[in-house]
Design an enzyme around this catalytic site. Structure first.
Site, mmCIF file in Angstrom:
data_model
loop_
_atom_site.group_PDB
_atom_site.id
_atom_site.type_symbol
_atom_site.label_atom_id
_atom_site.label_comp_id
_atom_site.label_asym_id
_atom_site.label_seq_id
_atom_site.Cartn_x
_atom_site.Cartn_y
_atom_site.Cartn_z
ATOM 1 N N GLU A 52 67.615 41.783 57.220
ATOM 2 C CA GLU A 52 66.171 41.664 57.007
ATOM 3 C C GLU A 52 65.736 42.067 55.605
ATOM 4 O OE1 GLU A 52 67.467 42.869 59.807
ATOM 5 O OE2 GLU A 52 66.675 41.576 61.386
ATOM 6 N N HIS B 72 61.551 46.240 71.994
ATOM 7 C CA HIS B 72 61.335 44.807 71.750
ATOM 8 C C HIS B 72 60.020 44.297 72.340
ATOM 9 C CE1 HIS B 72 65.707 45.335 71.352
ATOM 10 N NE2 HIS B 72 65.684 44.292 70.554
#
Lengths: 326, 343
Positions: free
Chosen positions: A56, A125
């Site tokens: 990322e 999540h």
């Protein structure tokens, strides 16, 4: 011309159309465009559509560098949590470059990520992290609630000259709605009144708009007319439309899927307290998630998150001018 | 052209002049703390000692190539042609600064001269440079990106993620690892696995299966040759390389961190200040890249002592003028602060 399509299709249409329109738009991320069958890859080729490693910082950081030097990257990040491992790039790089350079560079970058997956994805999540990004000058945050807004806001984000975090709610992905075909923009910073009403203003985002609209239908049966306002972007925040609605209704309920502490709801409540206090006929109520992580098991998850019933009950308490203890 | 012997006298003299300019600029920044107390805010990081690495690398670039270093960024734009006066004015927080006083020492930018922006957060700019390489590749501009960072940055995830990405995409980036042997205050021997094993830091290139080479960063022509080769490789579409230039930072990491109104000053180098190792500092001081290059050029007749002196005098005048210009430049109007948040 409009066509009925799913939320996910509307986003794909926006990316497809913008990539067609502007050769500087590139689209990359993890686990995408893995085979020749990928529609983006087929149409735009390997240069502009790329698969990345699980990196990322490099994905977002390269997006910043590419944006500064002439591309308009869309980085597919899948879940807003995945930005956290590269949060320096999101918070302290992308929105700082233009300012630190004295306006010499621009960073037209879209960071696209899903959020709020209330389907048993547990603690890491299912989060709603927009509150961590809506207070960063130079960073815009778009958070659509309908397929049409999904397309219009994403198109606006891709064309914007600044970094935009575009957050799409997982629980809305399969929702269908009419979406204008061709060039269609929803400007960043303009709220939308999703349902007109006269007795109470409900401000909500994303999945909570859907729940608020359902709650409003129930309330209508009991003679309460609720107006549902969707800010659509949290930065910039259209305080004017929200205060305008409160001026009309005199009552405000804020619905936010994120935990209460430091929530978007709290920020909006503060703005209304400053700019709309005189219009209020009753205390403001915030319907938010509890200040807990998101639990796994369904009854636990439901207990923590806002729902229709909680919204209805908050509206009723506001109609009755009830204050709630701390 | 990557062979140092093919460099013309004119080019060699230009390189010497650039090295002297960087040194004198940094000396003047440093002297500001005593000559004009209170003018400098925040944190300034100097590149004295890095002149061989900076100029050796930049002497290989083509006119449109991009240069993207970290926050220790004063030297590069000087070489690219940004007027010293506007760089000094930026460091002094003035209206005539390259960024209008919005960036300061750590965030110099001059995109018109292929110097887009810098980041003050270690290793993050490596990812930005990698993205600039993506732009060059997608838009087929033929540009090479020169990415500079210190030894400390090679312990950051951003370094590994970026070099892997550049390697798999064959991006036209030259990663110049300026090993000045100290990350802030910590010596490289205390934090680097390669160093501890007696290996060069350029060995990290093997993790990405790209070329990695270590050169003497106090020898400008060695840097020139290694970076030139890496730049050619990038230009030929063969992807990134890692070049480690090993030298020694001659000043402390930055000025001392003090809280106003306590005045800030440059401390002694960490070798002396922190580790009490005067011998180490003296040893590396004797390898000063500028002194070495001057001796070489005068020794082989490229430059006479008088001509070298002339360059040095000219540079001293240039930097004195830059300081005076910056001091005379007005501070920005306060309400300017809300500009440039969004485009």
């Amino acid at each position: 011309m409009a066509r009925e399509m799913m939320f996910a299709e509307a986003m794909a249409a926006a990316i497809m159309e913008e990539m067609q329109r502007d050769p500087n738009v590139v689209f990359y991320g993890q686990n995408m465009a893995m085979t020749e069958r990928d529609p983006f890859l087929k149409r735009f080729g390997k240069e502009r559509v790329r698969i990345t490693p699980i990196s990322e910082t490099a994905e977002i950081g390269a997006g910043v560098g590419a944006a500064m030097t002439g591309l308009r990257p869309i980085v597919e990040l899948y879940m807003n949590e995945f930005m956290l491992v590269a949060f320096d790039q999101v918070i302290n790089e992308a929105p700082r470059m233009r300012y630190m350079s004295g306006g010499q560079v621009k960073v037209p970058l879209v960071l696209k990520a899903g959020f709020g997956f209330a389907a048993g994805w547990a603690g890491q999540h299912s989060n709603c992290l927009y509150h961590t990004m809506m207070g960063i000058p130079g960073l815009k945050v778009a958070i659509p609630s309908t397929p049409a807004d999904a397309k219009g806001l994403l198109t606006a984000a891709i064309r914007d000259e600044n970094p935009v975090v575009y957050l799409h709610h997982y629980m809305l992905m399969l929702d269908k709605g009419n979406v204008p075909e061709g060039d269609f923009i929803v400007p960043l910073g303009v709220a939308d009144i999703k349902r007109a009403g006269t007795d109470v203003t409900i401000v909500a985002t994303a999945w909570m708009v859907k729940k608020s609209l359902a709650a409003a239908e129930e309330l209508a049966k009991e003679g309460v007319s609720a107006e549902v306002v969707d800010p659509r972007t949290l930065a910039p925040l259209d305080v004017k439309t929200i205060v305008g609605s409160v001026k009309k209704t005199g009552r405000l309920v804020l619905v936010d899927q994120a935990p209460r502490q430091s929530s978007a709801a709290a920020v909006i409540a503060g703005e209304v307290a400053e700019h709309g206090f005189g219009y209020l006929k009753a205390p403001v109520r915030m319907v938010t998630a509890l200040d807990t992580p998101i639990p796994y098991s369904e009854p636990l998850e439901r207990y923590v998150l806002p729902d229709e019933e909680k919204i209805i009950s908050a509206v009723k308490s506001v109609m009755a001018k009830q204050s709630v203890g701390v | 052209m990557t062979k140092a012997e093919a460099l013309s006298s004119e080019r060699l003299i230009w390189m010497y002049a650039q090295m002297v300019r960087i040194r004198e600029f940094e000396e003047r920044v440093k002297r500001t703390f005593t000559e004009h107390p209170g003018v400098m805010r925040g944190h300034a990081h100097l590149g004295d000692g890095a002149e061989g690495a900076i100029v050796g690398a930049l002497a290989t670039r083509a006119e449109h190539d991009l240069v993207m270093p970290s926050y220790r960024c004063h030297g590069y734009p000087l070489v690219l042609g940004t007027p010293a006066r506007n760089l000094m004015a930026e460091i002094y927080g003035r209206k005539d600064g390259v960024c209008g006083g919005f960036g300061g020492s750590m965030h110099l930018a001059d995109p018109a001269r292929h110097f887009p922006c810098t980041s003050g957060i270690i290793a993050q700019s490596i990812a930005h440079a990698t993205g600039a390489g993506l732009t060059a590749q997608v838009k087929k501009t033929g540009q090479v990106v020169y990415c500079f960072f210190g030894d400390g940055a090679t312990k950051q995830g951003g370094f590994y993620e970026s070099l892997n990405l550049a390697a798999i995409w064959k991006l036209p980036v030259v990663y110049v690892l300026e090993n000045n042997q100290y990350q802030a205050y910590t010596h490289v021997s205390l934090e680097d696995a390669n160093e501890m094993a007696g290996d060069p830091l350029s060995q990290k290139a093997q993790a990405f299966s790209i070329p990695g080479e270590t050169v003497d960063g106090t020898h400008v022509l060695e840097v020139f040759e290694a970076v030139g080769q890496a730049a050619n490789r990038a230009r030929d579409g063969k992807g990134p390389s890692l070049v480690e230039a090993k030298f020694y930072r001659l000043s402390a990491h930055g000025n001392a961190i003090t809280v106003p109104p306590v005045p800030t000053q440059f401390p002694e180098h960490e070798a002396v200040e922190v580790y009490g190792n005067k011998a180490e500092y003296a040893e590396w001081k004797s390898k000063d890249p500028i002194v070495k290059f001057r001796a070489r050029l005068v020794g082989n007749g490229t430059l006479t002592d008088a001509a070298a002196k002339q360059i040095e005098d000219r540079v001293a005048t240039e930097m004195e003028e830059a300081v005076q210009f910056a001091l005379a430049s007005p501070l920005p109007a306060p309400e300017e602060a809300v500009k440039h948040v969004c485009a």
